[in-house]
Enzyme design. Structure first.
Site, PDB file in Angstrom:
ATOM      1  CB  SER A   8      65.327 -31.769  26.662  1.00  0.00           C
ATOM      2  OG  SER A   8      66.411 -31.909  27.589  1.00  0.00           O
ATOM      3  CB  CYS A   9      62.492 -36.340  28.163  1.00  0.00           C
ATOM      4  SG  CYS A   9      61.441 -36.727  26.545  1.00  0.00           S
ATOM      5  N   PRO A  10      65.047 -37.867  26.900  1.00  0.00           N
ATOM      6  CG  PRO A  10      66.127 -39.631  28.235  1.00  0.00           C
ATOM      7  CD  PRO A  10      65.092 -38.500  28.245  1.00  0.00           C
ATOM      8  CB  THR A  16      60.020 -33.167  25.739  1.00  0.00           C
ATOM      9  OG1 THR A  16      61.350 -33.683  25.840  1.00  0.00           O
ATOM     10  CG2 THR A  16      60.497 -31.702  25.505  1.00  0.00           C
TER      11      THR A  16
END
Length: 501
Positions: A8-10, A16
């Site tokens: 997961s990424c921001p 992601t």
């Protein structure tokens, strides 16, 4: 061996899925079995419980909290940022293999309740390790990641409304649309789009505050966080007020969650007591203590942005552009992008199509597109400076760059950072400065060339990107040629990297 992973990424858009693909490819190359759950903007398909049970180890490649982390209790794990597997998936896989060899880990769930009946602290990515600065950044980016879809939907709807109905629709009353809607009138359709987009924009600050609080305190933080965001709008503190309210609500809710209480009360704490008390404390603080100062600060920031023009605006565009290329999706890039999206949240449904906030957003997006585009062009212009794998990555970088996915430049930067990153910064800074000089505006926070019809001065926007891409290409070719006696000739043994999605 068998592995499961969470990525997961921001923003949940690029890192992601690139991390997931990198892990799957590395595992396949080593003969391991890898199952990845991508907790991105498109939602996630939970891993099968049987797959989790059979896994030898878990890889958390996440910059946000890992949802439902208790599923992996007792499993050996590796906890890294989302960029780690993109840069070196083999090393992450080696660490996971070593973790599996060491045996079972401590449970990945929250710690047991202490004596006295305090509820356990929520198990999230941000509480699993890292320094204070790292945790604060992750809390903030959790809120921003949930806010971005609202910015995108609201901004595009408003832009479409103005494009269809003209800027006069900004003064339309909702009752006029409801009572007098004419399906044959462009003005009516434009007004409908505008009002719908404005309604979506109304959720920006509450969502930001709510999910910052959620990242800190889990679900008990949602109600006070959303309340804090709504109060911030009421007192005029806007985006900055939402940030502060989210942290206040989160920490108050977390403190209440960890407070020892009798067993008879413990059951109603998360659904009644914690939201009630935390909401009251957050509301009191925002209304009576911080509301006016934050409003004054927000007004000052808006006034400063509104006063920018000429060389000062060009300088800001160049700085934003430079920051977009420093780490290609990392903290510096996200800081610049968050600043730009905050401007959109501040401008909201403004009828001023030339607002500085919209120019800052245009500069951020254009500058984020040129690193992968410039590298893609460089692999065509000076093919022999790049390995066969980089040439294959260059083909994917065309689409990634055009779609405003700056992460398409990461494989090149990871292989040769001291040469490539300064060249990318030069091209992006030039692009951001040109966009500001041209007075280009943008209401959508994402989309790349696919939202060109919604851009103010679209031809100048594309011209800035073309110039920035050319500068990036020339700079990359120049610096990669320094110190080389002969150009790098790709060998047939080098594997071709697949296109990152």
């Amino acid at each position: 061996m068998k592995f499961v992973a969470i990525t997961s990424c921001p923003t949940g858009i690029a890192h992601t899925y690139m991390a997931a693909e990198a892990l799957e490819q590395a595992a396949g190359a080593e003969g391991h079995e890898m199952h990845v759950e991508t907790q991105g903007a498109a939602g996630s398909q939970p891993l099968d419980p049987g797959v989790i049970a059979a896994a030898d180890a878990v890889i958390y490649a996440a910059d946000l909290e890992v949802r439902d982390k208790e599923r992996f209790a007792g499993k050996p794990f590796v906890d890294v940022g989302v960029k780690a597997p993109i840069s070196d998936a083999a090393a992450v896989l080696t660490a996971a293999t070593e973790a599996a060899a060491r045996g079972a880990a401590e449970p990945a769930t929250a710690p047991a309740a202490p004596a006295g009946g305090a509820a356990p602290a929520p198990a999230t990515k941000v509480t699993s390790g890292g320094g204070t600065g790292t945790r604060v950044r992750q809390w903030l980016m959790t809120g921003v990641s949930y806010m971005i879809p609202f910015v995108a939907a609201g901004g595009i709807l408003i832009a479409l409304g103005f494009m269809v109905g003209g800027y006069e629709i900004a003064s339309v009353e909702p009752t006029a649309v409801i009572d007098e809607f004419d399906a044959t009138s462009a003005y009516s359709w434009g007004a409908l789009l505008f009002l719908t987009g404005g309604a979506v924009f109304g959720f920006l600050v509450p969502v930001l505050a709510g999910f910052i609080a959620f990242a800190i305190a889990d679900r008990p933080g949602l109600a006070p966080g959303f309340l804090g965001g709504a109060v911030s709008l009421t007192v005029g503190a806007g985006f900055l007020g939402g940030l502060v309210a989210g942290f206040i609500a989160g920490f108050v809710a977390l403190g209440l969650t960890r407070t020892p209480v009798p067993p008879a009360v413990r059951g109603i704490m998360p659904v009644v007591v914690t939201p009630l008390v935390a909401s009251f404390v957050t509301g009191l603080t925002m209304f009576l203590v911080l509301g006016k100062p934050l409003k004054a600060l927000m007004d000052g920031l808006s006034g400063w942005l509104g006063s920018l023009s000429g060389s000062s605006l060009v300088l800001l565009g160049a700085i934003i552009g430079l920051m977009m290329a420093v780490d290609m999706g990392g903290p510096v890039n996200k800081a610049a992008y968050t600043f730009a999206t905050a401007g959109l949240a501040t401008a909201g449904a403004s009828a001023d199509g030339n607002a500085v906030e919209f120019t800052v957003m245009a500069a951020a997006m254009a500058a984020g597109m040129t690193p992968p585009l410039g590298l893609a062009l460089a692999t065509v212009v000076r093919k022999r400076l790049f390995t066969q794998a980089e040439q294959q990555n260059g083909k994917a970088a065309w689409i990634l760059g055009a779609s405003f996915i700056t992460e398409g430049a990461i494989p090149f930067a990871a292989a040769d950072p001291l040469r490539v990153i300064p060249a990318l910064m030069a091209g992006s800074a030039a692009t951001g400065g040109l966009v500001a000089a041209f007075g280009v505006t943008l209401r959508a926070p994402h989309g790349g060339i696919w939202v060109t019809p919604l851009i103010g001065n679209p031809l100048l926007f594309l011209l800035a990107i073309v110039i920035g891409t050319a500068i990036t290409c020339l700079a990359v070719c120049a610096v990669k040629g320094i110190g080389r006696r002969t150009e790098a000739v790709p060998t047939a043994a080098e594997p071709a990297a697949s296109a990152a999605a």
